[in-house]
Design an enzyme around this catalytic site. Structure first.
Site, PDB file in Angstrom:
ATOM      1  N   TYR A  31     -85.335 -71.825 -75.134  1.00 39.37           N
ATOM      2  CA  TYR A  31     -83.849 -72.432 -75.112  1.00 39.37           C
ATOM      3  C   TYR A  31     -83.338 -72.245 -76.218  1.00 39.37           C
ATOM      4  CZ  TYR A  31     -80.172 -75.720 -74.296  1.00 39.37           C
ATOM      5  OH  TYR A  31     -79.155 -76.123 -74.792  1.00 39.37           O
TER       6      TYR A  31
ATOM      7  N   LYS B 172     -80.117 -70.332 -78.632  1.00 39.06           N
ATOM      8  CA  LYS B 172     -78.120 -70.908 -79.340  1.00 39.06           C
ATOM      9  C   LYS B 172     -78.385 -70.354 -80.277  1.00 39.06           C
ATOM     10  CE  LYS B 172     -77.811 -73.579 -75.719  1.00 39.06           C
ATOM     11  NZ  LYS B 172     -76.212 -73.358 -74.571  1.00 39.06           N
TER      12      LYS B 172
ATOM     13  N   SER C 237     -76.642 -76.571 -79.442  1.00 35.14           N
ATOM     14  CA  SER C 237     -77.233 -77.376 -79.141  1.00 35.14           C
ATOM     15  C   SER C 237     -77.633 -78.382 -80.983  1.00 35.14           C
ATOM     16  CB  SER C 237     -78.093 -77.740 -78.986  1.00 35.14           C
ATOM     17  OG  SER C 237     -79.196 -78.070 -78.646  1.00 35.14           O
TER      18      SER C 237
HETATM   19  P1  NAD Z   1     -75.476 -78.141 -66.647  1.00 37.51           P
HETATM   20  O1  NAD Z   1     -76.922 -77.484 -65.491  1.00 37.51           O
HETATM   21  O2  NAD Z   1     -75.345 -79.583 -65.674  1.00 37.51           O
HETATM   22  O3  NAD Z   1     -74.145 -76.955 -66.969  1.00 37.51           O
HETATM   23  C1  NAD Z   1     -74.555 -75.899 -67.015  1.00 37.51           C
HETATM   24  C2  NAD Z   1     -73.779 -75.077 -65.815  1.00 37.51           C
HETATM   25  O4  NAD Z   1     -73.793 -73.002 -66.116  1.00 37.51           O
HETATM   26  C3  NAD Z   1     -74.176 -74.793 -64.664  1.00 37.51           C
HETATM   27  O5  NAD Z   1     -73.219 -75.661 -63.329  1.00 37.51           O
HETATM   28  C4  NAD Z   1     -75.184 -74.217 -64.006  1.00 37.51           C
HETATM   29  O6  NAD Z   1     -74.939 -73.501 -62.588  1.00 37.51           O
HETATM   30  C5  NAD Z   1     -74.112 -72.663 -64.686  1.00 37.51           C
HETATM   31  N1  NAD Z   1     -74.500 -71.527 -65.189  1.00 37.51           N
HETATM   32  C6  NAD Z   1     -75.461 -71.311 -65.628  1.00 37.51           C
HETATM   33  N2  NAD Z   1     -75.898 -69.837 -65.172  1.00 37.51           N
HETATM   34  C7  NAD Z   1     -74.589 -69.082 -65.600  1.00 37.51           C
HETATM   35  C8  NAD Z   1     -73.614 -68.253 -65.750  1.00 37.51           C
HETATM   36  N3  NAD Z   1     -75.035 -66.727 -65.207  1.00 37.51           N
HETATM   37  N4  NAD Z   1     -73.092 -67.858 -64.611  1.00 37.51           N
HETATM   38  C9  NAD Z   1     -72.555 -68.757 -64.205  1.00 37.51           C
HETATM   39  N5  NAD Z   1     -72.543 -70.176 -64.513  1.00 37.51           N
HETATM   40  C10 NAD Z   1     -74.128 -70.191 -64.755  1.00 37.51           C
HETATM   41  O7  NAD Z   1     -75.880 -78.261 -68.228  1.00 37.51           O
HETATM   42  P2  NAD Z   1     -74.841 -79.112 -69.345  1.00 37.51           P
HETATM   43  O8  NAD Z   1     -75.756 -80.138 -69.340  1.00 37.51           O
HETATM   44  O9  NAD Z   1     -73.992 -79.615 -68.330  1.00 37.51           O
HETATM   45  O10 NAD Z   1     -75.154 -78.707 -70.304  1.00 37.51           O
HETATM   46  C11 NAD Z   1     -73.713 -77.527 -70.460  1.00 37.51           C
HETATM   47  C12 NAD Z   1     -73.941 -76.749 -71.966  1.00 37.51           C
HETATM   48  O11 NAD Z   1     -74.220 -77.375 -73.180  1.00 37.51           O
HETATM   49  C13 NAD Z   1     -75.483 -75.585 -71.479  1.00 37.51           C
HETATM   50  O12 NAD Z   1     -74.967 -74.643 -72.080  1.00 37.51           O
HETATM   51  C14 NAD Z   1     -76.560 -76.544 -71.845  1.00 37.51           C
HETATM   52  O13 NAD Z   1     -77.410 -76.243 -72.879  1.00 37.51           O
HETATM   53  C15 NAD Z   1     -75.351 -77.731 -73.583  1.00 37.51           C
HETATM   54  N6  NAD Z   1     -76.001 -78.339 -74.065  1.00 37.51           N
HETATM   55  C16 NAD Z   1     -76.622 -79.280 -73.146  1.00 37.51           C
HETATM   56  C17 NAD Z   1     -76.548 -80.451 -73.290  1.00 37.51           C
HETATM   57  C18 NAD Z   1     -77.844 -81.442 -72.110  1.00 37.51           C
HETATM   58  O14 NAD Z   1     -78.276 -82.455 -73.137  1.00 37.51           O
HETATM   59  N7  NAD Z   1     -77.385 -81.795 -71.597  1.00 37.51           N
HETATM   60  C19 NAD Z   1     -77.589 -80.565 -75.355  1.00 37.51           C
HETATM   61  C20 NAD Z   1     -77.109 -79.251 -75.991  1.00 37.51           C
HETATM   62  C21 NAD Z   1     -76.401 -78.898 -75.240  1.00 37.51           C
HETATM   63  C1  WQD Z   2     -84.947 -87.972 -75.818  1.00 40.23           C
HETATM   64  C2  WQD Z   2     -86.717 -89.334 -75.885  1.00 40.23           C
HETATM   65  C3  WQD Z   2     -88.140 -88.239 -75.537  1.00 40.23           C
HETATM   66  C4  WQD Z   2     -88.059 -88.453 -70.996  1.00 40.23           C
HETATM   67  C5  WQD Z   2     -84.164 -82.299 -75.165  1.00 40.23           C
HETATM   68  C6  WQD Z   2     -83.353 -80.761 -75.532  1.00 40.23           C
HETATM   69  C7  WQD Z   2     -82.653 -80.722 -76.482  1.00 40.23           C
HETATM   70  C8  WQD Z   2     -81.113 -81.361 -75.823  1.00 40.23           C
HETATM   71  C9  WQD Z   2     -81.130 -82.639 -75.426  1.00 40.23           C
HETATM   72  C10 WQD Z   2     -79.516 -79.142 -74.910  1.00 40.23           C
HETATM   73  C11 WQD Z   2     -88.112 -88.477 -76.918  1.00 40.23           C
HETATM   74  C12 WQD Z   2     -89.110 -89.355 -74.710  1.00 40.23           C
HETATM   75  C13 WQD Z   2     -88.188 -88.446 -72.704  1.00 40.23           C
HETATM   76  C14 WQD Z   2     -88.985 -89.631 -70.966  1.00 40.23           C
HETATM   77  C15 WQD Z   2     -89.536 -90.044 -72.712  1.00 40.23           C
HETATM   78  N1  WQD Z   2     -80.854 -80.494 -74.394  1.00 40.23           N
HETATM   79  N2  WQD Z   2     -89.088 -89.154 -73.581  1.00 40.23           N
HETATM   80  N3  WQD Z   2     -90.008 -90.160 -71.481  1.00 40.23           N
HETATM   81  O1  WQD Z   2     -86.027 -84.415 -76.322  1.00 40.23           O
HETATM   82  O2  WQD Z   2     -83.997 -85.196 -77.300  1.00 40.23           O
HETATM   83  O3  WQD Z   2     -83.518 -83.097 -76.398  1.00 40.23           O
HETATM   84  O4  WQD Z   2     -82.001 -82.817 -74.403  1.00 40.23           O
HETATM   85  O5  WQD Z   2     -79.444 -78.670 -75.820  1.00 40.23           O
HETATM   86  O6  WQD Z   2     -82.925 -79.313 -76.356  1.00 40.23           O
HETATM   87  O7  WQD Z   2     -84.710 -80.842 -76.306  1.00 40.23           O
HETATM   88  O8  WQD Z   2     -84.220 -85.328 -75.084  1.00 40.23           O
HETATM   89  O9  WQD Z   2     -83.908 -87.097 -73.072  1.00 40.23           O
HETATM   90  O10 WQD Z   2     -85.901 -85.143 -73.299  1.00 40.23           O
HETATM   91  O11 WQD Z   2     -86.114 -87.386 -75.180  1.00 40.23           O
HETATM   92  O12 WQD Z   2     -90.070 -91.067 -73.534  1.00 40.23           O
HETATM   93  O13 WQD Z   2     -89.539 -89.017 -69.590  1.00 40.23           O
HETATM   94  O14 WQD Z   2     -86.889 -89.766 -75.107  1.00 40.23           O
HETATM   95  O15 WQD Z   2     -90.686 -87.716 -75.625  1.00 40.23           O
HETATM   96  O16 WQD Z   2     -88.154 -89.364 -77.884  1.00 40.23           O
HETATM   97  P1  WQD Z   2     -85.127 -84.488 -76.117  1.00 40.23           P
HETATM   98  P2  WQD Z   2     -84.717 -86.109 -74.049  1.00 40.23           P
END
Ligand code: NAD
Ligand code: WQD
Length: 337
Positions: free
Chosen positions: A148, A152, A124
């Site tokens: 979190y 990562k 991430s």
């Molecule tokens: P999500 O929660 O929709 O998907 C993650 C999945 O992993 C879920 O279906 C959950 O049930 C499963 N899971 C969690 N722990 C588990 C375990 N111990 N065993 C088996 N399954 C398990 O999230 P997402 O948004 O699809 O994110 C996928 C990956 O990408 C995550 O690792 C997340 O940290 C990373 N990521 C997400 C974002 C984002 O903003 N969505 C941004 C950067 C990184």
């Molecule tokens: C985006 C912008 C908020 C909600 C998060 C995690 C990051 C990654 C992605 C997994 C920011 C603003 C948000 C609201 C708002 N996840 N905001 N009102 O914070 O960039 O990243 O998700 O790895 O680790 O921190 O994403 O969508 O929460 O926020 O004003 O109700 O929207 O302040 O500027 P963020 P976000």
């Protein structure tokens, strides 16, 4: 030979499974459904007309994971499974360390003992903390600001050490920026439990009438309109980034930014969402959210050149597809009776 997708029932995982099936791969999904539902995989099968082998298991259960490798011949793994809510990780750090670290270590161990060495890991942009350089290259300094993010960073380090220990490993660490949007069919999308933490799902729930208004977390940042700027990336582009990563795995371990290189502010997101949906999206300016940064923006040059991948869907397409999903599924995959 199949590709194992951990967390494949989740938001990014399910879109990636579609892309893999469309490319002709066999797919095995392991997910404990702690933050998803099997309904997403049923939709994947409807969309593609292909089957997915699904095993409901928790990756912290090592014997269950080993059984998956014994039953299926796995050629490579995409590891999405993990807990991802920043605020929750501050309240429950041990749960986050337990789940995310143990799962990843079990996976690396099961892979090597079953002669599987190719891994794509969901990292991430959060690993960059408050960035010193914009746009952010992979060489920027890292330093997460919450448990979190630290999981990562730690998993990235574990992958680097493991890759050092045996030359057969090929590990790609994909640092996603802000994934948004949905499959253009409207059959798959993001379905958060409870009030969304992230901006776009919150905006969509306001647009569809499930919530009253968006809180804009601060308008006094050093950005063009004072609200936070992020590099939003369409989940389909992100899914395709995983296919590109599988096609171009590095020797050893390397990291890649998956972003567009373009920024959008909170107010731009709200305005574009209102325009593509035709719905009202009322908002109010509130205090900053603790821990938020002003701007996050990828330098995606390395992924563009080395992975031969580019995110080309723009903000309107991202929000149009998010709206298509939200308006067709106002309560997500499992509407109340
Ligand atoms: P999500 O929660 O929709 O998907 C993650 C999945 O992993 C879920 O279906 C959950 O049930 C499963 N899971 C969690 N722990 C588990 C375990 N111990 N065993 C088996 N399954 C398990 O999230 P997402 O948004 O699809 O994110 C996928 C990956 O990408 C995550 O690792 C997340 O940290 C990373 N990521 C997400 C974002 C984002 O903003 N969505 C941004 C950067 C990184
Ligand atoms: C985006 C912008 C908020 C909600 C998060 C995690 C990051 C990654 C992605 C997994 C920011 C603003 C948000 C609201 C708002 N996840 N905001 N009102 O914070 O960039 O990243 O998700 O790895 O680790 O921190 O994403 O969508 O929460 O926020 O004003 O109700 O929207 O302040 O500027 P963020 P976000």
């Amino acid at each position: 030979m199949a590709i194992l997708v951990t967390g494949g029932a989740g938001y990014i995982g399910s879109h990636t499974v579609v892309a893999l099936l469309e490319r002709g791969h066999d797919v095995v999904v392991v997910d404990d459904l702690s933050n998803s539902s099997e309904a997403s995989l049923e939709r994947v099968e409807q969309l593609t007309g292909k089957g997915v082998a699904f095993i409901k298991a928790d990756l912290t259960d090592k014997p269950a994971l080993d059984a998956v490798f014994e039953e299926h011949t796995i050629e490579s793994v995409i590891h999405f499974a993990g807990l991802k809510a920043v605020g929750e990780s501050v309240e429950q750090p041990l749960r986050y360390y337990q789940n995310n670290l143990i799962s990843s270590m079990n996976l690396l161990e099961s892979m090597s003992s079953h002669d599987c060495w190719d891994l794509v890991f969901s990292s991430s942009a959060t690993v960059y903390g408050d960035p010193e350089i914009l746009p952010i290259p992979e060489t920027a300094s890292t330093g997460a600001t919450n448990p979190y993010g630290r999981t990562k960073l730690m998993i990235e380090e574990i992958c680097r050490d493991v890759a050092e220990s045996d030359p057969r490993w090929r590990i790609s660490l994909l640092r996603y920026f802000n994934p948004v949007g949905a499959h253009p069919s409207g059959m798959l999308g993001e379905d958060p439990n409870g009030p969304p933490n992230n901006l776009v799902p919150y905006v969509m729930q306001v647009a569809v009438g499930r919530r009253d208004q968006v809180s804009v977390f601060g308008d006094d940042y050093d950005t063009p309109d004072g609200t936070g700027v992020r590099d939003y990336i369409h989940v389909i582009d992100l899914a395709l980034g995983h296919l590109a990563a599988l096609d171009h795995l590095p020797k050893g371990c390397d990291s890649y930014n998956l972003g567009t290189g373009n920024g959008a502010s909170v107010l731009e997101i709200i305005q574009t969402a209102a325009s593509v949906s035709g719905a009202d999206v009322p908002y109010e300016i509130t205090d900053r959210r603790p821990g938020d940064i002003a701007t996050s923006l990828a330098d995606p040059t390395k992924a563009n050149t080395e992975l031969e991948w580019r995110a080309d869907r723009g903000l309107e397409v991202m929000l149009r597809d998010a709206w298509n999903w939200q308006s067709k599924n106002p309560h997500g995959f499992n509407p109340p009776e």
